[in-house]
Design an enzyme around this catalytic site. Structure first.
Site, short mmCIF file in Angstrom:
data_model
loop_
_atom_site.label_atom_id
_atom_site.label_comp_id
_atom_site.label_asym_id
_atom_site.label_seq_id
_atom_site.Cartn_x
_atom_site.Cartn_y
_atom_site.Cartn_z
N LYS A 65 -7.45 23.23 7.68
CA LYS A 65 -7.45 23.70 8.77
C LYS A 65 -7.42 25.13 8.47
CE LYS A 65 -5.80 21.08 12.66
NZ LYS A 65 -4.72 20.60 13.43
N THR A 69 0.78 -1.25 0.00
CA THR A 69 0.03 0.04 0.16
C THR A 69 0.71 1.24 0.01
OG1 THR A 69 -1.51 1.23 1.12
CG2 THR A 69 -0.06 -0.23 2.62
N TRP A 126 -11.39 22.49 11.63
CA TRP A 126 -11.10 21.60 10.33
C TRP A 126 -12.47 21.65 9.65
CZ3 TRP A 126 -9.60 16.23 12.98
CH2 TRP A 126 -8.37 16.37 13.51
N GLU A 165 -4.86 -2.32 4.90
CA GLU A 165 -4.18 -2.91 6.10
C GLU A 165 -5.46 -3.66 6.71
OE1 GLU A 165 -3.73 0.09 5.01
OE2 GLU A 165 -1.83 0.82 5.70
P1 AMP Z 1 -6.47 1.78 0.21
O1 AMP Z 1 -5.57 0.93 1.36
O2 AMP Z 1 -5.79 1.90 -1.05
O3 AMP Z 1 -7.79 0.82 -0.16
O4 AMP Z 1 -6.91 2.97 0.83
C1 AMP Z 1 -7.50 3.16 1.94
C2 AMP Z 1 -8.19 4.51 2.18
O5 AMP Z 1 -8.89 4.81 1.21
C3 AMP Z 1 -8.78 4.54 3.56
O6 AMP Z 1 -7.96 4.74 4.55
C4 AMP Z 1 -9.84 6.02 3.16
O7 AMP Z 1 -8.71 6.92 3.33
C5 AMP Z 1 -9.98 5.70 1.73
N1 AMP Z 1 -11.41 5.09 1.64
C6 AMP Z 1 -11.91 3.96 1.59
N2 AMP Z 1 -13.11 3.62 1.43
C7 AMP Z 1 -13.64 5.05 1.74
C8 AMP Z 1 -14.95 5.36 1.43
N3 AMP Z 1 -16.06 4.55 1.39
N4 AMP Z 1 -15.23 6.90 1.69
C9 AMP Z 1 -14.07 7.47 1.98
N5 AMP Z 1 -12.74 7.17 1.78
C10 AMP Z 1 -12.46 5.89 1.84
#
Ligand code: AMP
Length: 548
Positions: free
Chosen positions: A444, A185, A449, A330
């Site tokens: 910010k 990742t 926020w 993760e």
């Molecule tokens: P990945 O490990 O590449 O799948 O990325 C994970 C990240 O994608 C998460 O920590 C979020 O920041 C973002 N993410 C995944 N699903 C969503 C969702 N439904 N809405 C907003 N962000 C998301």
């Protein structure tokens, strides 16, 4: 006192044994990379996966060795996975959308011995072959008739590689905590980090995803995972579907609107899953051609925030239930899913849409809490937002080779086992979680926020807007203020004034972007998320009108 039940290890090959034994006739349909539609069954997949396992063993691959795949969702890729995992080797799914340099880095870092690759990605590997010279050979996921010429050393067509091997093979015996899969990742800073799934975590996660309030696939379902197997296990569907004998439809290399639509209708798909960008393409195709969906009942949308306008279109125009999900590599990766609690289906539609627009509730095996900057628990009132922390048996405790560990250890969790997701979220009284931002993307303004995701979600609902991204831009008085960046729909001429007017009343007044910039393209990451870092670089010298 210990219980006296059998020791039946939770290992991935047992999933395929079950599928072959009780759903052997059930199909997997693939749009092959070569073009034609190919049909196999769980019985065939079981037999061929054991042949892969036997062929790997004959070539000296052992427990714990890493084997890479660079491949689309296809039956051959599926067989490769189960074959690798069936001997206790580690299936390293490489995201082919990464830069060539990153692919070289992770193949070397993982010390992959073999690479199984679709013909599509041969050119990428040829470019970096010299950098990844510890790879012993390349198995091209095709047959002799379709085998292209390649400069990759020791390249062989998959069907030739399997030719002399029968399926008389017993899965290897190993502990359920043995590593099964590896997925890098690049969410965090620095080099990509490897998440090392175990057999136990994959089986538990598959079971959890299959619960009724989550994906809840059944033997009678037809599941189309558009989400790639290289994006965090195709969200566990590669385990969850065979577990229940659901038919799988594998889209191969074609993920565009018309191709996905064709498979949905032709194979009478009932459940599907992908990131919002895929659904944007499908909806645009259906809208342009006045098409309907005849069998689809559920669509799982995650990976980035699903805009309410997309939920509304699926539910109200096409009668398809949207399951908004959130997770991360993760976490195997599913963490939450937005299915209703008792009585919510009777709420007026605008209230239902509010619930569905949140990222959903934790499924069993996932614990969640939100904390402030000092690590103090925040209330679950749907208002307070803080760092989202998670804990569970299918959530990483460390990265591969111990990278990114805390306080000189390999651990990436705190003393109580909580992993900081890097997301900022609210949790409400009923357990529904809503992501407001990535911690590093939060804006910010005067110490308060502003949620970029909230603004983006509303902005894409504005007529004429195809994509929207919000970033913080330097402001002399407020430190940062939001800049809204927009890609218009083809032939739309929506203006700054129209977009800002559209946002009025939908977001707090002080969240209103100070300016709107129109661009032709918003850069996306390899997993389809908005690349905020690239946008911030692009707009680093941007002068907001109020600031000039
Ligand atoms: P990945 O490990 O590449 O799948 O990325 C994970 C990240 O994608 C998460 O920590 C979020 O920041 C973002 N993410 C995944 N699903 C969503 C969702 N439904 N809405 C907003 N962000 C998301």
């Amino acid at each position: 006192m210990l219980g006296s039940m059998q020791d039946w290890p939770l290992v991935v090959p047992k999933i395929l044994d079950h599928a072959a034994c009780y759903h052997g006739e059930r199909e997997m349909v693939t749009r092959s990379v070569e073009g034609p539609i190919v049909r196999t069954t769980y019985a065939d997949l079981h037999s061929r996966s054991r042949r892969v396992a036997k062929a790997l063993t004959r070539r000296g691959i052992r427990l714990g060795d890493r084997i890479a795949t660079l491949a689309w969702n296809t039956a051959r890729h599926f067989e490769t996975w189960y074959g690798i995992m069936g001997i206790g080797a580690v299936c390293h799914t490489v995201n082919p959308r990464l830069f060539a340099e990153q692919i070289a880095y992770i193949i070397n870092h993982a010390e992959d011995r073999l690479v199984f690759v679709d013909t599509t990605f041969i050119p990428t590997l040829e470019k970096i072959a010299k950098q990844i010279d510890r790879v012993e050979g390349y198995v091209i996921l095709t047959d002799a008739a379709n085998m292209p010429k390649t400069t990759l050393p020791n390249a062989v067509a998959f069907e030739d590689w399997l030719k002399d091997v029968d399926d008389d093979f017993e899965w290897a015996k190993f502990d359920e905590n043995t590593a099964a899969g590896l997925c890098y990742t690049s969410g965090t800073t620095g080099n990509p980090k490897g998440v090392l799934y175990s057999h136990r975590s994959n089986v538990l996660h598959g079971l959890a995803v299959n619960t009724g309030d989550c994906v809840g696939a059944k033997s009678t379902d037809v599941f189309l995972p558009v989400v790639p197997m290289f994006h965090a296990n195709a969200w566990a569907t590669v385990f969850a579907c065979p577990m229940v004998g659901a038919k799988m439809v594998m889209p191969g290399a074609k993920l565009d609107g018309p191709s996905v639509y064709e498979l949905l209708e032709m194979e009478q798909v009932t459940i599907t899953a992908a990131v919002p960008t895929v659904w944007q393409m499908l909806l645009a195709h259906m809208e342009a051609n006045n098409l309907k969906l005849s069998t689809l009942r559920k669509v799982m949308i995650g990976g980035s925030a699903c805009p309410p306008s997309m939920i509304e279109t699926f539910e109200k125009k096409y009668g398809v239930e949207v399951m908004h999900a959130w997770g991360m590599t993760e976490m195997s990766p599913v963490g939450t899913i937005g299915s209703f609690k008792f009585g919510m289906e009777k709420l007026p539609w605008p209230e239902q849409l509010k619930v569905k627009s949140k990222q959903g509730r934790a499924m069993f095996t996932v614990e969640m809490k939100i904390v402030d900057d000092d690590g103090k628990d925040l209330p679950h009132d749907g208002k307070a937002f803080g760092h989202l922390m998670v804990r569970g048996p299918a959530i990483a405790r460390a990265y591969f080779k111990g990278e990114g560990g805390r306080h000189g250890t390999d651990s990436i969790v705190d003393k109580d086992g909580w992993f900081d997701t890097g997301d900022i979220a609210t949790l409400d009284e009923l357990g529904f979680m809503q992501i407001t931002d990535r911690a590093k993307d939060v804006i910010k303004s005067g110490g308060e926020w502003i949620s970029s995701i909230d603004i983006e979600n509303f902005a894409v609902g504005c007529p004429g807007v195809a994509q929207a991204a919000v970033i913080g831009v330097h402001h002399p008085k407020w430190d940062e203020r939001p800049l809204l960046i927009i890609v218009r729909k083809p032939s739309a001429d929506v203006t700054k004034e129209q977009v800002l007017k559209f946002l009025e009343g939908k977001i707090a007044k002080w969240w209103t972007p100070d300016d709107v910039a129109f661009v032709n393209e918003i850069p996306l990451t390899a997993t389809g998320k908005i690349q905020k870092v690239a946008l911030r670089t692009q707009f680093k010298d941007y002068k907001l009108p109020a600031a000039s």
